[in-house]
Motif scaffolding. Structure first.
Motif, mmCIF file in Angstrom:
data_model
loop_
_atom_site.group_PDB
_atom_site.id
_atom_site.type_symbol
_atom_site.label_atom_id
_atom_site.label_comp_id
_atom_site.label_asym_id
_atom_site.label_seq_id
_atom_site.Cartn_x
_atom_site.Cartn_y
_atom_site.Cartn_z
ATOM 1 N N ARG A 113 35.519 18.426 18.336
ATOM 2 C CA ARG A 113 35.246 19.236 19.528
ATOM 3 C C ARG A 113 35.707 20.678 19.317
ATOM 4 O O ARG A 113 36.752 20.927 18.707
ATOM 5 N N ASP A 114 34.882 21.594 19.794
ATOM 6 C CA ASP A 114 35.212 23.024 19.820
ATOM 7 C C ASP A 114 35.472 23.590 18.431
ATOM 8 O O ASP A 114 36.402 24.365 18.230
ATOM 9 N N ASP B 79 26.671 17.099 20.676
ATOM 10 C CA ASP B 79 26.607 17.031 22.136
ATOM 11 C C ASP B 79 27.036 18.341 22.772
ATOM 12 O O ASP B 79 26.722 18.602 23.935
ATOM 13 N N GLU B 80 27.781 19.132 22.029
ATOM 14 C CA GLU B 80 28.205 20.445 22.497
ATOM 15 C C GLU B 80 28.040 21.457 21.368
ATOM 16 O O GLU B 80 28.162 21.114 20.192
#
Length: 247
Positions: A45-46, A81-82
């Motif tokens: 993530r990120d 997804d991101e």
């Protein structure tokens, strides 16, 4: 200079126990009010980073920190997804080397199948057929017209490596390939990677072998719990990983 790989806020979400089915009683009691995020987690993530053409990058971290997942996102096998991941050039993925093989086909037929899936033309494969098979080794050479279901896992890996190593693509992704096979095969792996890097390829390598990482990589990305903790030299990334392991 335009980056060859660009990640911006990259994240992907997985679901634990995907096969688990809700019982009728649960559906009636909860009436659709169950937590929609139950069982979901983010292996990455990120993440934001850029890789320039010709860079050699080692990805460092414990098992389960998203290293192989990152390679699959770069290869386009997984969809984020991101955020975004952009690769400006084709990818030669030394990942699951027997992936794409059909047990019903011979080694010869699988060579054409997998090569074609990665964009190699039948004419190119015909020209380089003997070279590819010879690279895979005597065992594969003798069994090239035998169904792949009769191959050992090592023979499949050798044939897969031989095909992928002949891709002209500018981005090379390697996931623990040198941990597979005997000393002779590992020596071929090392020599091939060095040859490709000498041609100016871009490398992203996942390995738990510090010697491999320092041999091939100048830059390091240290991941922990799916987050990018260190983006620096390979020595800095390995030092951060070692320090975290001692806590």
């Amino acid at each position: 200079m335009t980056a060859i790989i660009e990640a911006d806020g990259l994240g992907i979400r997985f679901v634990r126990n995907r096969r688990r089915q809700l019982r009728l009683r649960e559906l009636i009691v909860h009436r659709g009010a169950r937590d929609p995020d139950a069982g979901r987690f983010w292996p990455l993530r990120d993440l934001s980073f850029r890789v320039e053409p010709g860079e050699t990058v080692g990805v460092v971290g414990r098992n389960g920190t998203g290293k192989s997942t990152l390679l699959r996102l770069i290869a386009g096998v997984l969809i984020p997804d991101e955020g975004t991941i952009a690769v400006h050039g084709r990818v030669a993925p030394l990942l699951e080397l027997s992936a794409g093989f059909s047990g019903d086909l011979t080694g010869r037929e699988n060579l054409y199948l997998v090569g074609g899936l990665h964009g190699l033309s039948p004419a190119y494969l015909r020209r380089h057929f003997d070279e590819i098979v010879s690279f895979a080794g005597e065992q594969v050479e003798r069994a090239i017209d035998t169904s792949v279901r009769h191959y050992s896992s090592g023979m499949k890996v050798r044939l897969g490596f031989a095909v992928i190593a002949h891709l002209p693509h500018p981005v090379l992704l390697v996931d623990e390939v040198t941990a597979v096979g005997d000393a002779e095969f590992r020596a071929k792996c090392y020599a091939t990677i060095e040859r490709l890097l000498a041609e100016g390829r871009t490398l992203v390598l996942v390995s738990h072998n510090d010697k491999d990482l320092t041999r091939f990589c100048r830059r390091g990305l240290y991941l922990d719990a799916g987050r990018l903790i260190v983006d620096g030299t390979i020595d800095e990334a390995l030092a951060a990983y070692a320090d975290a392991a001692q806590r």
